[in-house]
Design a protein around this motif. Structure first.
Motif, short mmCIF file in Angstrom:
data_model
loop_
_atom_site.label_atom_id
_atom_site.label_comp_id
_atom_site.label_asym_id
_atom_site.label_seq_id
_atom_site.Cartn_x
_atom_site.Cartn_y
_atom_site.Cartn_z
N LEU A 87 0.85 -1.18 0.00
CA LEU A 87 0.00 0.00 0.00
C LEU A 87 0.90 1.24 0.00
CD1 LEU A 87 -2.75 1.50 0.45
CD2 LEU A 87 -2.40 1.13 2.90
N VAL A 88 0.70 2.13 -0.99
CA VAL A 88 1.48 3.36 -1.05
C VAL A 88 0.57 4.52 -0.65
CG1 VAL A 88 2.88 4.87 -2.50
CG2 VAL A 88 2.88 2.41 -2.90
N VAL A 89 0.96 5.24 0.44
CA VAL A 89 0.16 6.38 0.90
C VAL A 89 0.96 7.66 0.72
CG1 VAL A 89 -1.22 7.29 2.80
CG2 VAL A 89 -0.75 4.84 2.69
N ARG A 122 -8.26 3.12 5.54
CA ARG A 122 -9.40 2.33 5.06
C ARG A 122 -8.89 1.17 4.20
NH1 ARG A 122 -12.16 6.43 3.01
NH2 ARG A 122 -11.64 5.91 0.86
N LYS A 123 -7.98 1.51 3.27
CA LYS A 123 -7.48 0.47 2.37
C LYS A 123 -6.63 -0.55 3.10
CE LYS A 123 -8.21 2.55 -2.02
NZ LYS A 123 -7.71 3.29 -3.18
N ALA A 124 -5.92 -0.09 4.14
CA ALA A 124 -5.12 -1.03 4.93
C ALA A 124 -6.05 -2.06 5.56
CB ALA A 124 -4.33 -0.29 5.99
N ARG A 125 -7.18 -1.57 6.10
CA ARG A 125 -8.14 -2.48 6.75
C ARG A 125 -8.77 -3.43 5.74
NH1 ARG A 125 -9.90 2.50 9.49
NH2 ARG A 125 -8.75 2.53 11.46
N ASN A 126 -9.18 -2.88 4.60
CA ASN A 126 -9.89 -3.70 3.63
C ASN A 126 -8.98 -4.65 2.86
OD1 ASN A 126 -12.19 -2.40 4.38
ND2 ASN A 126 -12.15 -0.94 2.67
N GLU A 127 -7.78 -4.18 2.54
CA GLU A 127 -6.94 -4.95 1.62
C GLU A 127 -5.86 -5.76 2.34
OE1 GLU A 127 -7.21 -4.62 -1.85
OE2 GLU A 127 -8.79 -3.09 -1.83
N GLN A 128 -5.61 -5.42 3.63
CA GLN A 128 -4.58 -6.13 4.40
C GLN A 128 -3.28 -6.31 3.59
OE1 GLN A 128 -4.76 -7.33 7.66
NE2 GLN A 128 -6.67 -6.18 7.85
N PRO A 129 -2.60 -5.19 3.24
CA PRO A 129 -1.37 -5.29 2.45
C PRO A 129 -0.23 -5.91 3.27
CG PRO A 129 -1.66 -3.05 3.23
CD PRO A 129 -2.91 -3.80 3.61
N ILE A 186 -1.30 -0.98 -4.16
CA ILE A 186 -2.58 -0.35 -3.84
C ILE A 186 -2.25 1.12 -3.54
CG2 ILE A 186 -4.55 -0.36 -2.29
CD1 ILE A 186 -3.27 -3.28 -1.49
N ALA A 187 -2.96 2.06 -4.16
CA ALA A 187 -2.63 3.47 -3.96
C ALA A 187 -3.65 4.15 -3.06
CB ALA A 187 -2.58 4.18 -5.31
N ALA A 188 -3.13 5.06 -2.20
CA ALA A 188 -4.02 5.89 -1.37
C ALA A 188 -3.43 7.29 -1.34
CB ALA A 188 -4.13 5.31 0.03
N TYR A 189 -4.32 8.31 -1.44
CA TYR A 189 -3.81 9.67 -1.60
C TYR A 189 -3.96 10.54 -0.35
CZ TYR A 189 -3.59 7.96 -6.33
OH TYR A 189 -3.29 7.21 -7.43
N ASP A 190 -4.46 9.96 0.71
CA ASP A 190 -4.40 10.65 2.00
C ASP A 190 -4.48 9.61 3.11
OD1 ASP A 190 -7.22 10.20 2.86
OD2 ASP A 190 -7.69 11.54 1.18
N GLY A 191 -4.28 10.07 4.35
CA GLY A 191 -4.19 9.15 5.48
C GLY A 191 -5.46 8.35 5.70
N GLU A 192 -6.62 9.03 5.62
CA GLU A 192 -7.90 8.35 5.85
C GLU A 192 -8.07 7.19 4.87
OE1 GLU A 192 -10.23 8.59 7.99
OE2 GLU A 192 -9.73 10.45 9.07
N GLU A 193 -7.84 7.52 3.59
CA GLU A 193 -7.98 6.51 2.55
C GLU A 193 -7.00 5.36 2.80
OE1 GLU A 193 -7.18 7.97 -1.37
OE2 GLU A 193 -7.82 6.12 -2.35
#
Lengths: 612, 118
Positions: free
Chosen positions: B6-8, B40-47, B30-37
């Motif tokens: 996951l890249v934040v 969320r993606k960390a929880r859903n995608e379990q990188p 998996i890309a995320a463009y802010d901390g909240e996202e």
């Protein structure tokens, strides 16, 4: 003198007479029976009437009064004097013009002195009030006995709302009260003349905090007994805010410059690596050039930021115990490939295997890297040598080369910014003209010195020093800072001490080398049980001193047990053949108090001796 | 199956170049463009690993790490910080941060460092 007042008659009510009325009116010794002048408008007559003293244009009517004791004649008229002596009752004394004049002079003098004193007081008050700083006097009971206008202004209180109040309880934020009171106590008890410059916030009436830079002096009475403290404080809130802005500016610039550099570098580098498809040799050559220049731009940005921070006094050094001999070795091996490429010798000379200094590891590496990089650039044949020598109180490091050297006239300016001697580059990276200024800045932040000696066409030698640390003092420093932080953040804080108490006896038995090795092993074992970058272990001659920020005392005790066990295991393998007396101590905040002395004392008493 | 990273980072360009580099090295990104996202993606995608920027608007990297640590389901995912901020050594003091890379970084280095934690 009798109990009753002396009753006098004042003859003559011009300004001297008036002054006498002023002098005697309301006196406990003298009562004015009357004031006489032929001129009913004389100033003394007017004053006497105002004050209810009987007045007359003829003194004779007073002569019959029994209570009359003396007549003061300030008329200065000869005829009056003669007549007076003729007709006055025997018991009445006459004070003539001469004495009266003298009295008048005395009165004048006293008035002048009083006026002068009042002037001085006014002036002193005025000076205090126009001062741009808080001036406050605090008595032995911590109460405010004086405060100037600026002090009232900054605090937002009226003077009478401050005077007599406890200075620390009312005007300082709760969190630091204890600390400032301790400082105050030291000042009045330890007889320290004045404290060094201190920064503490005050609490204003509105509940705001303002940052004040304080200077304090003990106030003494004539016998030299301390009676309080005089503090002057400058409001530096705005200055601090500006500093903060400067900080933010630097970090924003750094961020804004580095982000696009990152994208450019990565894109170019990925094209070069073929991630985005095939490229021709010519394309790759150009892209390599591009990459080199991006890296150079990055170095310039980094150097510019470093020098700006040094100049803005924003360059932070994070000191720790660093083995500078090992560090020099690391720098040397990083340069080996380039030295080989350029057919240059690269030598390292160390006065000891391990030389500990208290310094910022990254910054000292940067210093070595800059100096060796420079040497590489200006040396076409021969060798470069790094030297680290352990002197009594400091460590002396040098980088010398057999390069082209520096002409004498350039030497004084060599550490200035942008002093690239000639822009003909030697082999190696292109410079930024900031390397040596940064070296100087970093070394001076470490309280070291840096200098250069050079001979044209023979070579140059750059030398810098770093002060060594005294383990005990360093431990104390860590302890004080750690406790301050712990109190502020309301976090626990612990210390551990492992001491080989029969060090001298063991040394006699097995020799200095093996005992040194033993202490070093103990240090390693301790460090294995610590968190990297947070806990600190300081090696003294025969002891390891450990600082554990954020660690509860009970957990510190667990670490202690672990270290003891691993030391026992180590010794059973090593078989030194001597008994070792290991003394372990533990202390923690808040259990053992909040002051350095408390913790230290507890660590001393809370001992566990172990024969291994 | 390839490892998932996951890249934040609030800079889309950075996310893009990191993605390209990692994908070329057989990672899934998996890309995320802010901390909240990111959370969320960390929880859903379990990188398997998180590459994290520190200076981000809204939720910065420090807060991100605190929140992550407080969440039982994601608290053990290793974090490598990728930042333009210098003096990053104090980052080691923060639990959960394994390593850091300073921008501008060298692609090979990034791959080498994250390889250590996968």
């Amino acid at each position: 003198m009798e109990d009753r007042k002396i009753n006098i008659l004042i003859l003559g009510a011009n300004k001297r007479g008036k002054a006498l009325i002023d002098l005697f009116y309301g006196s406990r010794i003298v009562s004015i029976l009357g004031v006489v002048d032929i001129n009913a408008d004389a100033p003394g007559i007017k004053l006497a009437k105002e004050r209810g003293i009987s007045t007359s244009n003829d003194y004779k009517e007073f002569l019959s009064k029994k209570e009359l004791d003396a007549i003061i004649d300030v008329t200065g008229i000869h005829a009056v004097q003669e007549e007076l002596f003729r007709i006055k009752p025997i018991k009445v004394e006459v004070i003539g013009a001469y004495i009266a004049n003298l009295m008048w002079e005395l009165i004048e003098e006293r008035r002048r002195i009083e006026e002068e004193l009042r002037g001085q007081e006014d002036r002193a008050q005025k000076y205090l009030d126009i001062a741009g700083v808080i001036i406050v006097a605090i008595d032995m009971d911590q109460r405010v006995s004086l405060i100037n206008r600026k002090g009232c202004q900054i605090l937002g209180y009226k003077e009478d709302e401050i005077i007599g109040k406890n200075w620390f309880d009312n005007f300082f934020p709760e969190i630091i009260r204890e600390e400032v009171k301790t400082g105050f106590g030291k000042l009045i008890n330890a007889g320290i003349e004045s404290s060094e410059y201190l920064e503490y916030p005050v609490l204003t009436k509105k509940g705001e905090e303002k940052i004040i830079a304080w200077h304090n002096v003990a106030l003494k009475d004539e016998e030299g007994k301390i009676v309080g403290v005089l503090s002057s404080g400058e409001d530096i809130t705005t200055r601090r805010r500006l500093d903060q802005l400067k900080d933010e500016f630097l970090s924003t610039v750094s961020h804004e410059l580095r982000t696009p550099l990152t994208t450019i570098r990565e894109v170019v580098s990925q094209v070069l690596d073929g991630i985005l498809g095939d490229t021709t040799k010519e394309q790759r050559d150009f892209l390599s050039m591009c990459l080199e220049d991006v890296d150079r731009l990055t170095r310039i940005v980094n150097d510019l930021l470093d020098i700006s921070k040094i100049e803005a006094k924003k360059f932070e050094i994070k000191r720790e115990i660093v083995d500078i001999a090992g560090l020099a070795k690391g720098v040397l091996s990083a340069f080996l490939p380039r030295a080989k490429e350029n057919r240059l010798g690269l030598k390292l000379s160390l006065s000891k295997k391990v030389i500990d200094v208290y310094a910022d590891r990254d910054n000292v590496t940067q210093v070595f890297t800059n100096l060796v990089g420079n040497a590489m650039k200006f040396t076409s044949a021969g060798s470069i040598e790094i030297c680290v020598v352990d002197k009594e109180d400091w460590v002396e490091c040098s980088v010398s080369d057999t390069g082209r050297g520096i002409a004498e006239e350039y030497l004084p300016k060599i550490f200035d910014k942008f002093q690239q001697l000639d822009r003909v580059y030697g082999p190696g990276q292109k410079g930024t003209g900031l390397g040596l200024s940064i070296v100087k800045g970093i070394i001076e932040l470490h309280k070291g010195k840096v200098w250069v000696t050079s001979k044209l066409n023979e070579g140059s030698k750059f030398t810098f020093t770093l002060p060594k640390y005294k383990p005990n003092e360093l431990f104390k420093e860590y302890l004080i800072d750690g406790l301050k932080e712990a109190r502020k953040m309301k976090r626990p804080f612990s210390i551990l001490v492992f001491d080989i108490t029969n060090f001298d006896a063991i040394q006699e038995e097995i020799g200095i080398e093996r005992i040194t090795c033993l202490v070093q092993s103990l240090e390693e074992l301790v460090k294995n049980n610590l968190r990297k970058g947070i806990d600190v272990a300081i090696k003294d001659k025969q002891a390891i001193l450990v600082v554990l920020p954020g660690t509860q005392k009970k957990n510190a005790s667990i670490i202690k047990k672990r270290v003891q066990q691993s030391f026992r295991d180590y010794l059973s393998k090593e078989k030194l053949g001597v008994g070792i007396a290991l003394l372990s101590k533990v202390a923690g905040f808040p259990e053992d108090g909040s002051k350095y002395e408390n913790l230290f004392a507890v660590a001393k008493s809370n001992e566990e001796m172990m024969m291994l | 199956m390839s490892k998932r990273i996951l890249v934040v980072d609030d800079e889309p360009d950075i996310v893009e170049v990191v993605r390209l580099r990692l994908e070329a090295n057989n990672y899934e990104v998996i890309a995320a463009y802010d901390g909240e996202e990111g959370l969320r993606k960390a929880r859903n995608e379990q990188p398997d690993l998180i590459i994290l920027d520190i200076l981000m608007p809204e939720m910065d990297g420090y807060t991100f790490v605190r929140e992550l640590k407080a969440d039982e389901s994601i608290k053990d995912i290793p974090i490598v910080v990728l930042t333009a901020k210098d003096k990053m050594r104090d980052l080691f003091a923060i639990e959960g941060i394994k390593d850091y890379i300073v921008k501008p970084f060298k692609g090979e280095e990034l791959v080498k460092i994250i390889g250590k934690y996968l």
